[in-house]
Design a protein around this motif. Structure first.
Motif, PDB file in Angstrom:
ATOM      1  N   LEU A   1       0.802  -1.223   0.000  1.00 48.80           N
ATOM      2  CA  LEU A   1       0.000   0.000   0.000  1.00 48.80           C
ATOM      3  C   LEU A   1       0.832   1.268   0.000  1.00 48.80           C
ATOM      4  O   LEU A   1       0.419   2.290  -0.527  1.00 48.80           O
ATOM      5  N   ALA A   2       2.006   1.256   0.617  1.00 53.89           N
ATOM      6  CA  ALA A   2       2.831   2.462   0.685  1.00 53.89           C
ATOM      7  C   ALA A   2       4.232   2.061   1.104  1.00 53.89           C
ATOM      8  O   ALA A   2       4.474   0.937   1.537  1.00 53.89           O
ATOM      9  N   ASP A   3       5.172   2.987   0.981  1.00 56.18           N
ATOM     10  CA  ASP A   3       6.550   2.700   1.382  1.00 56.18           C
ATOM     11  C   ASP A   3       6.649   2.433   2.877  1.00 56.18           C
ATOM     12  O   ASP A   3       7.436   1.621   3.326  1.00 56.18           O
ATOM     13  N   GLY A   4       5.866   3.143   3.659  1.00 56.38           N
ATOM     14  CA  GLY A   4       5.854   2.937   5.101  1.00 56.38           C
ATOM     15  C   GLY A   4       4.437   2.669   5.556  1.00 56.38           C
ATOM     16  O   GLY A   4       3.510   2.571   4.753  1.00 56.38           O
ATOM     17  N   GLU A   5       4.261   2.541   6.859  1.00 59.23           N
ATOM     18  CA  GLU A   5       2.932   2.291   7.394  1.00 59.23           C
ATOM     19  C   GLU A   5       2.291   3.635   7.730  1.00 59.23           C
ATOM     20  O   GLU A   5       2.536   4.214   8.784  1.00 59.23           O
ATOM     21  N   LYS A   6       1.455   4.120   6.837  1.00 59.60           N
ATOM     22  CA  LYS A   6       0.754   5.387   7.002  1.00 59.60           C
ATOM     23  C   LYS A   6      -0.706   5.062   7.291  1.00 59.60           C
ATOM     24  O   LYS A   6      -1.383   4.439   6.476  1.00 59.60           O
ATOM     25  N   TYR A   7      -1.176   5.510   8.444  1.00 58.83           N
ATOM     26  CA  TYR A   7      -2.480   5.070   8.917  1.00 58.83           C
ATOM     27  C   TYR A   7      -3.588   6.047   8.551  1.00 58.83           C
ATOM     28  O   TYR A   7      -3.371   7.245   8.419  1.00 58.83           O
ATOM     29  N   ALA A   8      -4.795   5.505   8.425  1.00 54.46           N
ATOM     30  CA  ALA A   8      -5.972   6.327   8.209  1.00 54.46           C
ATOM     31  C   ALA A   8      -6.288   7.132   9.464  1.00 54.46           C
ATOM     32  O   ALA A   8      -5.854   6.799  10.568  1.00 54.46           O
ATOM     33  N   SER A   9      -7.065   8.180   9.304  1.00 54.64           N
ATOM     34  CA  SER A   9      -7.567   8.907  10.466  1.00 54.64           C
ATOM     35  C   SER A   9      -8.657   8.093  11.135  1.00 54.64           C
ATOM     36  O   SER A   9      -9.264   7.202  10.527  1.00 54.64           O
ATOM     37  N   THR A  10      -8.928   8.377  12.385  1.00 53.82           N
ATOM     38  CA  THR A  10      -9.966   7.629  13.089  1.00 53.82           C
ATOM     39  C   THR A  10     -11.351   7.901  12.507  1.00 53.82           C
ATOM     40  O   THR A  10     -12.214   7.017  12.504  1.00 53.82           O
ATOM     41  N   ARG A  11     -11.574   9.113  12.000  1.00 54.32           N
ATOM     42  CA  ARG A  11     -12.866   9.376  11.356  1.00 54.32           C
ATOM     43  C   ARG A  11     -13.015   8.510  10.107  1.00 54.32           C
ATOM     44  O   ARG A  11     -14.079   7.918   9.875  1.00 54.32           O
ATOM     45  N   GLU A  12     -11.955   8.431   9.301  1.00 57.01           N
ATOM     46  CA  GLU A  12     -11.995   7.560   8.123  1.00 57.01           C
ATOM     47  C   GLU A  12     -12.228   6.115   8.531  1.00 57.01           C
ATOM     48  O   GLU A  12     -12.972   5.380   7.856  1.00 57.01           O
ATOM     49  N   MET A  13     -11.608   5.686   9.628  1.00 55.48           N
ATOM     50  CA  MET A  13     -11.827   4.324  10.101  1.00 55.48           C
ATOM     51  C   MET A  13     -13.301   4.073  10.408  1.00 55.48           C
ATOM     52  O   MET A  13     -13.869   3.055  10.009  1.00 55.48           O
ATOM     53  N   GLY A  14     -13.918   5.007  11.142  1.00 52.39           N
ATOM     54  CA  GLY A  14     -15.328   4.839  11.483  1.00 52.39           C
ATOM     55  C   GLY A  14     -16.211   4.792  10.252  1.00 52.39           C
ATOM     56  O   GLY A  14     -17.135   3.974  10.159  1.00 52.39           O
ATOM     57  N   GLU A  15     -15.924   5.661   9.282  1.00 52.97           N
ATOM     58  CA  GLU A  15     -16.715   5.687   8.060  1.00 52.97           C
ATOM     59  C   GLU A  15     -16.531   4.413   7.245  1.00 52.97           C
ATOM     60  O   GLU A  15     -17.500   3.860   6.701  1.00 52.97           O
TER      61      GLU A  15
ATOM     62  N   LEU B   1      -4.616   1.142   6.438  1.00 50.69           N
ATOM     63  CA  LEU B   1      -3.424   1.849   5.954  1.00 50.69           C
ATOM     64  C   LEU B   1      -3.739   2.656   4.698  1.00 50.69           C
ATOM     65  O   LEU B   1      -4.670   2.340   3.955  1.00 50.69           O
ATOM     66  N   ARG B   2      -2.928   3.675   4.470  1.00 49.93           N
ATOM     67  CA  ARG B   2      -3.071   4.473   3.252  1.00 49.93           C
ATOM     68  C   ARG B   2      -2.262   3.847   2.119  1.00 49.93           C
ATOM     69  O   ARG B   2      -1.150   3.345   2.341  1.00 49.93           O
ATOM     70  N   ASP B   3      -2.810   3.915   0.913  1.00 47.00           N
ATOM     71  CA  ASP B   3      -2.068   3.451  -0.253  1.00 47.00           C
ATOM     72  C   ASP B   3      -1.149   4.564  -0.756  1.00 47.00           C
ATOM     73  O   ASP B   3      -1.057   5.640  -0.138  1.00 47.00           O
ATOM     74  N   ALA B   4      -0.469   4.325  -1.862  1.00 45.99           N
ATOM     75  CA  ALA B   4       0.507   5.287  -2.367  1.00 45.99           C
ATOM     76  C   ALA B   4      -0.130   6.620  -2.737  1.00 45.99           C
ATOM     77  O   ALA B   4       0.544   7.663  -2.759  1.00 45.99           O
TER      78      ALA B   4
ATOM     79  N   HIS C   1      -5.052   7.091  -0.085  1.00 46.15           N
ATOM     80  CA  HIS C   1      -6.405   6.617   0.213  1.00 46.15           C
ATOM     81  C   HIS C   1      -6.366   5.489   1.249  1.00 46.15           C
ATOM     82  O   HIS C   1      -5.545   4.578   1.136  1.00 46.15           O
ATOM     83  N   PRO C   2      -7.238   5.517   2.250  1.00 41.92           N
ATOM     84  CA  PRO C   2      -7.232   4.461   3.270  1.00 41.92           C
ATOM     85  C   PRO C   2      -7.820   3.166   2.743  1.00 41.92           C
ATOM     86  O   PRO C   2      -8.829   3.173   2.020  1.00 41.92           O
ATOM     87  N   LYS C   3      -7.184   2.049   3.115  1.00 45.44           N
ATOM     88  CA  LYS C   3      -7.669   0.729   2.731  1.00 45.44           C
ATOM     89  C   LYS C   3      -7.568  -0.223   3.922  1.00 45.44           C
ATOM     90  O   LYS C   3      -6.627  -0.162   4.700  1.00 45.44           O
ATOM     91  N   VAL C   4      -8.530  -1.122   4.007  1.00 48.48           N
ATOM     92  CA  VAL C   4      -8.591  -2.087   5.101  1.00 48.48           C
ATOM     93  C   VAL C   4      -7.786  -3.325   4.717  1.00 48.48           C
ATOM     94  O   VAL C   4      -7.938  -3.857   3.612  1.00 48.48           O
ATOM     95  N   ILE C   5      -6.925  -3.789   5.637  1.00 49.81           N
ATOM     96  CA  ILE C   5      -6.079  -4.954   5.377  1.00 49.81           C
ATOM     97  C   ILE C   5      -6.381  -6.054   6.398  1.00 49.81           C
ATOM     98  O   ILE C   5      -7.256  -5.909   7.239  1.00 49.81           O
ATOM     99  N   ASP C   6      -5.626  -7.148   6.319  1.00 55.66           N
ATOM    100  CA  ASP C   6      -5.759  -8.297   7.225  1.00 55.66           C
ATOM    101  C   ASP C   6      -7.202  -8.812   7.219  1.00 55.66           C
ATOM    102  O   ASP C   6      -7.954  -8.631   8.168  1.00 55.66           O
ATOM    103  N   LEU C   7      -7.546  -9.503   6.160  1.00 54.24           N
ATOM    104  CA  LEU C   7      -8.925  -9.916   5.920  1.00 54.24           C
ATOM    105  C   LEU C   7      -9.220 -11.346   6.370  1.00 54.24           C
ATOM    106  O   LEU C   7     -10.315 -11.852   6.112  1.00 54.24           O
ATOM    107  N   ASP C   8      -8.275 -11.992   7.043  1.00 54.28           N
ATOM    108  CA  ASP C   8      -8.461 -13.410   7.380  1.00 54.28           C
ATOM    109  C   ASP C   8      -9.356 -13.630   8.583  1.00 54.28           C
ATOM    110  O   ASP C   8      -9.721 -14.774   8.877  1.00 54.28           O
ATOM    111  N   GLY C   9      -9.717 -12.565   9.300  1.00 54.88           N
ATOM    112  CA  GLY C   9     -10.528 -12.736  10.503  1.00 54.88           C
ATOM    113  C   GLY C   9     -12.013 -12.523  10.288  1.00 54.88           C
ATOM    114  O   GLY C   9     -12.768 -12.446  11.262  1.00 54.88           O
ATOM    115  N   PHE C  10     -12.478 -12.429   9.024  1.00 56.30           N
ATOM    116  CA  PHE C  10     -13.898 -12.175   8.774  1.00 56.30           C
ATOM    117  C   PHE C  10     -14.760 -13.290   9.345  1.00 56.30           C
ATOM    118  O   PHE C  10     -14.499 -14.475   9.139  1.00 56.30           O
TER     119      PHE C  10
END
Length: 300
Positions: free
Chosen positions: A105-119, A193-196, A199-208
């Motif tokens: 998603l990006a060179d480093g771990e860049k996180y979404a804002s908490t508002r974006e997370m809630g949305e 995490l944010r992509d390049a 934009h925020p994207k949800v990862i680690d999908l194995d726990g659905f």
């Protein structure tokens, strides 16, 4: 005894499995860098353009197959989430260990804002459910599996086992107020995490799984009030973005305690190979015993 039981799952073992999986998937294992070691060993490859996840045990295979199915479902729904990095059949299985490859998603771990997370979480919960079935949330199964393998003191294992039994009884009595449905299962800031392009994207999908929606809200709440990893304003933004404040729900403290137990047992898997992890497990257990502050828990 299987290969998985004979061989310790450490960073070197996981990397060897990854290199073999790359050969089977037609990928070149350039620039391998470990990111973290938990239920999976997570690696960055090819300058961050590919992220690989190596399952700790063969029993991870069903959840990893589900993860691949979830990724395809979310892609079809145009939901912003992790995308598979190769057309090769996934997961690739090496000596029972399931291995998957994802777009970085990006060179480093860049996180979404908490508002974006809630949305994003509200949007996820609002999707039509997938056509394939998801298992029911059973958090205490994972606790039992981890404690059965963890290299920790017998006294510590006994305490955590007893605590799990107490919390399981309390969990059964909870009165959930949100409508149940599909869950991410491990929704927290580290998994958005944010992509390049930012934009925020949800990862680690194995726990659905399917279950009470409160489960997906609990980590952000406890990261604020138990650990101080979010500010009051950041948590308010998350609750506003989702449209519900789980801290106001009567069952919040029980669900928070279940999540804390899972945090301890998750780390216990590394206690045999990492002295720092073993020390941290004992420190965390002492705070559970005493009711002390969780703010001294070191992140892993």
């Amino acid at each position: 005894m299987t290969t998985n039981e004979r061989t310790a799952f450490d960073s070197a073992t996981a990397e060897n499995i990854l290199r073999r999986a790359c050969g089977l998937a037609g990928l070149v294992p350039d620039g391998i860098e470990m990111l973290r070691l938990g239920d999976h060993a997570v690696f960055r490859m090819d300058g961050g353009r590919v992220v690989s996840r190596v399952g700790r045990h063969a029993d991870r295979l069903p959840s990893v197959r589900r993860e691949v199915a979830v990724a395809r479902w979310l892609a079809a729904e145009d939901y912003p989430s992790a995308r598979l990095a190769t057309e090769a059949e996934q997961p690739v299985v090496v000596e029972g260990h399931p291995v998957t490859f994802w777009e970085g998603l990006a060179d480093g771990e860049k996180y979404a804002s908490t508002r974006e997370m809630g949305e994003l979480l509200r949007r996820l919960h609002g999707l039509e459910p997938p056509r394939f079935s998801l298992p029911e949330l059973r958090p205490f199964d994972k606790v039992k599996q981890r404690l059965g393998r963890a290299a920790i003191r017998a006294e510590t294992r006994a305490y955590l086992t007893g605590l799990a039994e107490e919390l399981a009884a309390e969990y059964q009595e909870l009165d959930f107020v949100l409508p149940p449905g599909h869950l991410h299962g491990d929704f927290n800031v580290g998994n958005v995490l944010r992509d390049a392009d930012g934009h925020p994207k949800v990862i680690d999908l194995d726990g659905f799984v399917t279950g009470p929606r409160e489960w997906d809200l609990i980590q952000t709440a406890m990261y604020y009030d138990s650990f101080g990893w979010h500010t009051e304003a950041e948590y308010a933004d998350f609750a506003d973005g989702y449209g519900f404040d789980v801290r106001q729900w009567s069952g919040y403290t029980v669900l928070r305690s279940v999540r804390e137990l899972l945090m301890v047992t998750w780390l216990s898997q590394n206690a045999g190979a990492d002295p720092r992890a073993a020390e941290e497990v004992e420190k965390r257990v002492e705070t559970l015993r005493s009711g002390g502050s969780r703010r001294a828990w070191a992140p892993f």
